[in-house]
Write a protein that holds these residues in place. Structure first.
Motif, PDB file in Angstrom:
ATOM      1  N   GLY A 159       0.798  -1.219   0.000  1.00  0.00           N
ATOM      2  CA  GLY A 159       0.000   0.000   0.000  1.00  0.00           C
ATOM      3  C   GLY A 159       0.827   1.264   0.000  1.00  0.00           C
ATOM      4  N   ALA A 160       2.086   1.180   0.491  1.00  0.00           N
ATOM      5  CA  ALA A 160       2.938   2.365   0.552  1.00  0.00           C
ATOM      6  C   ALA A 160       3.714   2.590  -0.737  1.00  0.00           C
ATOM      7  N   PHE A 161       3.604   1.650  -1.688  1.00  0.00           N
ATOM      8  CA  PHE A 161       4.370   1.768  -2.929  1.00  0.00           C
ATOM      9  C   PHE A 161       3.433   1.644  -4.125  1.00  0.00           C
ATOM     10  N   GLU A 162       2.304   2.320  -4.031  1.00  0.00           N
ATOM     11  CA  GLU A 162       1.335   2.305  -5.111  1.00  0.00           C
ATOM     12  C   GLU A 162       1.824   3.164  -6.270  1.00  0.00           C
ATOM     13  N   PRO A 163       1.363   2.874  -7.491  1.00  0.00           N
ATOM     14  CA  PRO A 163       1.784   3.669  -8.646  1.00  0.00           C
ATOM     15  C   PRO A 163       1.553   5.156  -8.427  1.00  0.00           C
ATOM     16  N   GLY A 164       2.602   5.934  -8.665  1.00  0.00           N
ATOM     17  CA  GLY A 164       2.500   7.378  -8.533  1.00  0.00           C
ATOM     18  C   GLY A 164       2.676   7.908  -7.136  1.00  0.00           C
ATOM     19  N   ALA A 165       2.841   7.054  -6.127  1.00  0.00           N
ATOM     20  CA  ALA A 165       3.012   7.529  -4.756  1.00  0.00           C
ATOM     21  C   ALA A 165       4.329   8.296  -4.636  1.00  0.00           C
ATOM     22  N   PRO A 166       4.356   9.420  -3.902  1.00  0.00           N
ATOM     23  CA  PRO A 166       5.579  10.239  -3.786  1.00  0.00           C
ATOM     24  C   PRO A 166       6.551   9.682  -2.755  1.00  0.00           C
ATOM     25  N   VAL A 167       7.064   8.495  -3.010  1.00  0.00           N
ATOM     26  CA  VAL A 167       8.044   7.854  -2.129  1.00  0.00           C
ATOM     27  C   VAL A 167       9.215   7.398  -2.978  1.00  0.00           C
ATOM     28  N   ALA A 168      10.357   7.114  -2.325  1.00  0.00           N
ATOM     29  CA  ALA A 168      11.557   6.764  -3.088  1.00  0.00           C
ATOM     30  C   ALA A 168      12.469   5.873  -2.266  1.00  0.00           C
ATOM     31  N   LEU A 169      13.267   5.094  -2.975  1.00  0.00           N
ATOM     32  CA  LEU A 169      14.356   4.314  -2.400  1.00  0.00           C
ATOM     33  C   LEU A 169      15.656   4.880  -2.955  1.00  0.00           C
ATOM     34  N   LEU A 170      16.636   5.103  -2.087  1.00  0.00           N
ATOM     35  CA  LEU A 170      17.912   5.664  -2.507  1.00  0.00           C
ATOM     36  C   LEU A 170      18.968   4.577  -2.645  1.00  0.00           C
ATOM     37  N   GLY A 171      19.818   4.693  -3.662  1.00  0.00           N
ATOM     38  CA  GLY A 171      20.980   3.834  -3.781  1.00  0.00           C
ATOM     39  C   GLY A 171      22.041   4.225  -2.764  1.00  0.00           C
ATOM     40  N   HIS A 172      22.841   3.252  -2.352  1.00  0.00           N
ATOM     41  CA  HIS A 172      23.847   3.502  -1.317  1.00  0.00           C
ATOM     42  C   HIS A 172      24.850   4.561  -1.759  1.00  0.00           C
ATOM     43  N   GLY A 173      25.299   4.483  -3.005  1.00  0.00           N
ATOM     44  CA  GLY A 173      26.267   5.451  -3.498  1.00  0.00           C
ATOM     45  C   GLY A 173      25.692   6.848  -3.560  1.00  0.00           C
ATOM     46  N   ASP A 209      24.038  10.596   5.612  1.00  0.00           N
ATOM     47  CA  ASP A 209      23.229  11.025   6.760  1.00  0.00           C
ATOM     48  C   ASP A 209      22.309   9.895   7.220  1.00  0.00           C
ATOM     49  N   PRO A 210      22.487   9.374   8.460  1.00  0.00           N
ATOM     50  CA  PRO A 210      21.622   8.276   8.924  1.00  0.00           C
ATOM     51  C   PRO A 210      20.179   8.707   9.139  1.00  0.00           C
ATOM     52  N   GLY A 211      19.912  10.009   9.177  1.00  0.00           N
ATOM     53  CA  GLY A 211      18.549  10.486   9.375  1.00  0.00           C
ATOM     54  C   GLY A 211      17.801  10.743   8.091  1.00  0.00           C
ATOM     55  N   ILE A 212      18.309  10.256   6.964  1.00  0.00           N
ATOM     56  CA  ILE A 212      17.680  10.526   5.688  1.00  0.00           C
ATOM     57  C   ILE A 212      16.336   9.824   5.549  1.00  0.00           C
ATOM     58  N   VAL A 213      16.175   8.650   6.183  1.00  0.00           N
ATOM     59  CA  VAL A 213      14.918   7.901   6.087  1.00  0.00           C
ATOM     60  C   VAL A 213      13.795   8.714   6.733  1.00  0.00           C
ATOM     61  N   GLY A 214      12.708   8.866   6.026  1.00  0.00           N
ATOM     62  CA  GLY A 214      11.576   9.646   6.505  1.00  0.00           C
ATOM     63  C   GLY A 214      11.579  11.080   6.018  1.00  0.00           C
ATOM     64  N   ARG A 215      12.735  11.573   5.571  1.00  0.00           N
ATOM     65  CA  ARG A 215      12.805  12.930   5.051  1.00  0.00           C
ATOM     66  C   ARG A 215      12.288  12.977   3.614  1.00  0.00           C
ATOM     67  N   LYS A 216      11.999  14.200   3.175  1.00  0.00           N
ATOM     68  CA  LYS A 216      11.552  14.382   1.803  1.00  0.00           C
ATOM     69  C   LYS A 216      12.677  14.977   0.962  1.00  0.00           C
ATOM     70  N   VAL A 217      12.836  14.435  -0.238  1.00  0.00           N
ATOM     71  CA  VAL A 217      13.784  14.980  -1.203  1.00  0.00           C
ATOM     72  C   VAL A 217      13.005  15.315  -2.466  1.00  0.00           C
ATOM     73  N   GLY A 243      10.956  17.799  -9.279  1.00  0.00           N
ATOM     74  CA  GLY A 243      10.150  18.918  -8.820  1.00  0.00           C
ATOM     75  C   GLY A 243       9.086  18.574  -7.815  1.00  0.00           C
ATOM     76  N   VAL A 244       9.020  17.328  -7.367  1.00  0.00           N
ATOM     77  CA  VAL A 244       7.997  16.890  -6.414  1.00  0.00           C
ATOM     78  C   VAL A 244       8.687  16.292  -5.197  1.00  0.00           C
ATOM     79  N   GLY A 245       8.214  16.628  -3.999  1.00  0.00           N
ATOM     80  CA  GLY A 245       8.774  16.062  -2.784  1.00  0.00           C
ATOM     81  C   GLY A 245       8.448  14.583  -2.651  1.00  0.00           C
ATOM     82  N   HIS A 246       9.467  13.760  -2.427  1.00  0.00           N
ATOM     83  CA  HIS A 246       9.303  12.316  -2.242  1.00  0.00           C
ATOM     84  C   HIS A 246       9.874  11.919  -0.885  1.00  0.00           C
ATOM     85  N   GLN A 247       9.125  11.123  -0.134  1.00  0.00           N
ATOM     86  CA  GLN A 247       9.601  10.650   1.156  1.00  0.00           C
ATOM     87  C   GLN A 247      10.536   9.458   0.958  1.00  0.00           C
ATOM     88  N   VAL A 248      11.711   9.517   1.570  1.00  0.00           N
ATOM     89  CA  VAL A 248      12.677   8.427   1.475  1.00  0.00           C
ATOM     90  C   VAL A 248      12.245   7.302   2.415  1.00  0.00           C
TER      91      VAL A 248
END
Length: 803
Positions: free
Chosen positions: A142-156, A165-173, A177-182
């Motif tokens: 449910g948290a990864f539905e098509p078009g949802a403003p969320v993202a997974l970051l690569g380690h590099g 930054d260990p606090g990146i999870v939960g922040r928006k990037v 042009g659209v804010g996505h929650q990591v």
């Protein structure tokens, strides 16, 4: 205790004996160092690419799935449509889950916007991979539905852009042009698809919009097999589904099938032969080095015949004599291994840094424990292989015969092994030389192919417009029109063009189409073409000739009649004998376009591939957000690029550019893998040639030195010096000829392995084999000339006095 003491004594004695004549020992160590180092480096590369497990849970159960289709060139393999994916998911009995992705390029916001390669993907794919994130947790469905403003970051990306930054999870990037929650930071080495540059992932978009479009194929698909399923049963299962889909929709799906491959193998079909052929070449180089060391040890053990005979007479056992010779082999292998370790570490860095290297993006190559184990194993193998024959010969020392005979003659039986070694080295060197010549000739022919355009003096770069700032086609079209106008006004700029995919790029777009008023192709074969989206100025900028009709005009806009241009191959294949101008083609009965021009063929999918049927659409009618810009100017890239960046900033200050390079470099990079293989093989061939020539030189020099008294007697009995010298060279020529015959036969096997990498050259090209054999023979006989001339210095009178 006594045994270990004698072993140490033998090792010390062997070392001192080698150091007494350091010249030949250094040559042997250098040969071994090159052979062991090259093998260790190539093993590291092959291991990292072909054998290293992918960073997924049970990667051997992951399967890549494609659609297949028939076209005039044969059977093609391509991406998947949304309806077919849905049918596969609902009807299959072999997969726990089938997930999909589509590669994308994202704009990561901030003070300095970055363009990041990534992918959009489905939750099923994330679940199938079974990877534990480095930070955070994998999202629920449910948290990864098509078009949802969320993202997974690569380690590099996390390390590079966000400083780890260990606090990146939960922040928006900000992404496009659209804010996505990591939601999570993925572990190092993770990539979807495997072995790609992707390092940012968002939910897959467009599934609902294209839910009924079976003719639009754009998805990559990966599935995880059920525990009871195998690849064979999954293939049968999926083929049955494909047949059912074809029966329901024969016009669109009649020629469609499926192809399955393990994910670990997907994408490596063309790379595997290259790496295995290179590894085979360095293996042959190591065998030649072993031959040189064996020859050295045989010569030294022959020089020590009296010493070994005395030791045997004083009670030394056969094993002790064997161990004395093996100790010398041990020291040479150890020194060669240490040198090879350094060469291997250096070679790994050079291989991974070479432009055009065939390593997939994200591949990490290093001299790890497995590589060190291989190096140690090679040292042991060299010690045994190189020292075994000389050691066994030493163990058979005949005390009485040796003490009775002098050292001036050598029996044919004792000389036979050295001759066989030289012939074997010639054969092995010829195999490598033939491979290098085939690849070199292939590369030269490929580099000489006319690409169909003029890359010199053209700068290229890519742009990708974020949907948040450019939400519709009109906004994208307006941006590119303003940009082209601004760039054309720059001093020194001759012309500017846009294209969706640069020619000779590794990726593009293609699909089926219809021709108004023509029935489908016979046999259900789908009409198939590559397609590109371009601007009116593109063809003139890159020098693609207009053959008939016109190019696109500023009036070819949204709302105006739809137009298209085709290439020569398209016209000849689908309009043979008919003027194509004015005819209409399209994707569906309600989406036809009128052909307004025919242009020359371009090798859009690579220089090694023949021009494909290709059509061009105007960017003002089919706007894409991601485009490549080409600018023709006499100015160098370094002088033009700052002005280009300023012009783009005036149109959109937050829009970055990426992959800026001269178009000539793009063309050169498209054959980088072939250049890499030809260069590396040529280097190995030079090393093999040098080693084999050193073997010939050493054999002839040793032969002449050991037979000086015999040669002197022959001269005293009436033989001419010319006869003696011709005899030495004739014997060498026989060995080189015999080795060449065996080498030619063995080279055919290597040539078959290289067949898939050759362009315009047959694996059994007689000219390549003849030139390689002639070159090797000439160099080998030239090397034999210098030691053979020493027969002219033999004094017959001295030989008579010692007789």
């Amino acid at each position: 205790m006594k045994s270990s003491s004698s072993l140490v004594q033998d090792l010390r004695f062997a070392l001192s004996h080698l150091l007494a004549k350091p010249g030949s020992a250094l040559v042997a160590v250098l040969s071994l160092g090159l052979g062991i180092g090259a093998n260790t480096a190539l093993f590291s590369v092959v291991d990292a690419v072909l054998f290293a497990p992918l960073p997924y849970r049970e990667p051997d159960r992951l399967v890549r799935v494609w659609e297949t289709f028939a076209h005039p060139g044969g059977v093609g393999t391509g991406s998947v449509s949304v309806p077919n994916l849905r049918d596969w998911q609902a009807q299959n009995r072999s997969f726990e889950a089938l997930g999909a992705w589509s590669p994308e390029s994202f704009q990561l916001g901030g003070e300095e916007p970055l363009q990041i390669e990534g992918a959009s993907l489905t939750h099923e794919l994330i679940a199938s991979l079974g990877v534990k994130p480095a930070l955070g947790s994998l999202p629920a469905a449910g948290a990864f539905e098509p078009g949802a403003p969320v993202a997974l970051l690569g380690h590099g990306l996390w390390q590079r852009r966000f400083g780890g930054d260990p606090g990146i999870v939960g922040r928006k990037v900000e992404i496009d042009g659209v804010g996505h929650q990591v939601l999570a930071v993925m572990p190092a080495g993770f990539a979807v698809p495997a072995r790609s540059e992707a390092e940012l992932w968002v939910p897959l978009r467009g599934l609902e919009r294209l839910a009924d479009e079976r003719g639009i194929h754009w998805l990559g698909v990966i599935g995880r097999l059920r525990p009871e399923a195998t690849l064979a049963t999954a293939r049968e299962d999926m083929e049955a589904i494909a047949r059912r889909i074809a029966e329901l929709d024969p016009s669109e799906q009649g020629d469609r099938g499926v192809r399955l491959l393990p994910v670990a193998q997907a994408g490596l079909q063309s790379l595997r032969p290259t790496l295995l052929a290179l590894w085979a070449a360095v293996g042959l180089v190591l065998l030649i080095a072993c031959g040189n060391v064996t020859h050295l040890l045989l010569a030294r053990s022959a020089d020590r015949e009296r010493e070994l005979a005395v030791r045997a007479a004083l009670g030394a056992s056969r094993w002790r004599l064997i161990r004395l010779v093996l100790a010398g082999s041990f020291w040479l292998a150890l020194a060669g291994g240490l040198l090879g370790l350094g060469i291997g570490a250096w070679a790994v860095d050079q291989l991974t840094a070479l432009p055009g290297n065939p390593l997939p993006p994200g591949t990490s190559v290093a001299l790890d424990g497995r590589a060190l184990a291989v190096c140690a194993g090679l040292c042991l193998l060299v010690a045994v292989v190189s020292g075994l024959a000389p050691a066994l010969r030493a163990g058979k020392t005949d005390v009485q015969a040796t003490m009775k005979n002098g050292l001036g003659t050598v029996s044919p039986g004792k000389d036979r092994l050295r001759s066989l070694l030289v012939a074997a080295e010639i054969a092995l060197a010829l195999v490598v030389l033939v491979g290098a010549t085939l690849l070199g000739k292939s590369f030269l022919r490929l580099a000489a192919v006319d690409p169909g355009f003029e890359p010199d003096g053209v700068l290229s770069f890519r742009l990708s417009l974020p949907a948040a700032r450019y939400p519709d086609e009109a906004a994208s079209t307006a941006f590119y029109e303003r940009l082209v106008s601004r760039l054309e006004a720059l001093p020194g700029v001759a012309s500017v063009g846009l294209i969706s995919h640069l020619p000779c790029y590794e990726w593009g777009a293609n699909g089926g189409f219809q021709i108004e008023g023509q029935a489908e192709e016979a046999g259900g074969t789908q009409r198939f073409a590559e397609f590109r989206v371009t601007s009116p100025g593109y063809f003139g900028t890159v020098g693609v000739p207009l053959l008939s009709g016109r190019t696109f005009a500023s009036t070819d806009r949204s709302g105006a009649p739809a137009v298209v241009m085709i290439n020569r191959t398209f016209a000849e294949r689908y309009f043979s004998g008919v003027v194509p101008l004015g005819r209409r083609i399209g994707w569906a009965p309600d989406r036809f376009m009128t052909i307004v021009g025919v242009v020359g063929d371009v090798r859009s999918t690579g220089l090694e591939r023949e021009p494909q049927a290709e059509l061009y659409l105007p960017v003002t009618q089919e706007p894409w957000r991601g485009m490549s810009v080409v600018i023709r100017s006499p100015q160098p890239l370094s002088a033009l690029l700052p002005a280009v960046r300023q012009a783009i900033a005036e149109v959109d200050p937050s829009q970055p550019i990426f992959e800026a390079a001269p178009l000539s470099r793009v063309l050169a990079n498209s054959i980088g893998r072939q250049r890499f293989s030809a260069t590396l093989f040529s280097l190995f061939a030079l090393v093999a040639l040098a080693m084999s020539v050193a073997g010939v030189f050493g054999m002839v020099a040793y032969h002449v030195a050991r037979r000086r008294d015999e040669i002197g007697l022959r001269l005293a009995l009436g033989a001419t010096r010319g006869d003696v010298m011709r005899g030495v060279l004739g014997r060498t020529a026989v060995l080189v000829g015999a080795g060449s015959v065996v080498g030619v036969a063995a080279a055919f096997a290597l040539a078959r392995l290289l067949a898939s990498q050759l362009y315009g050259v047959e694996p059994g090209d007689p000219g390549v084999f003849a030139v390689s054999a002639a070159l090797l023979g000439t160099v080998a006989l030239t090397a034999a000339w210098a030691p053979a001339r020493r027969t002219l210095e033999v004094d017959p009178a001295r030989a008579l006095r010692q007789a």
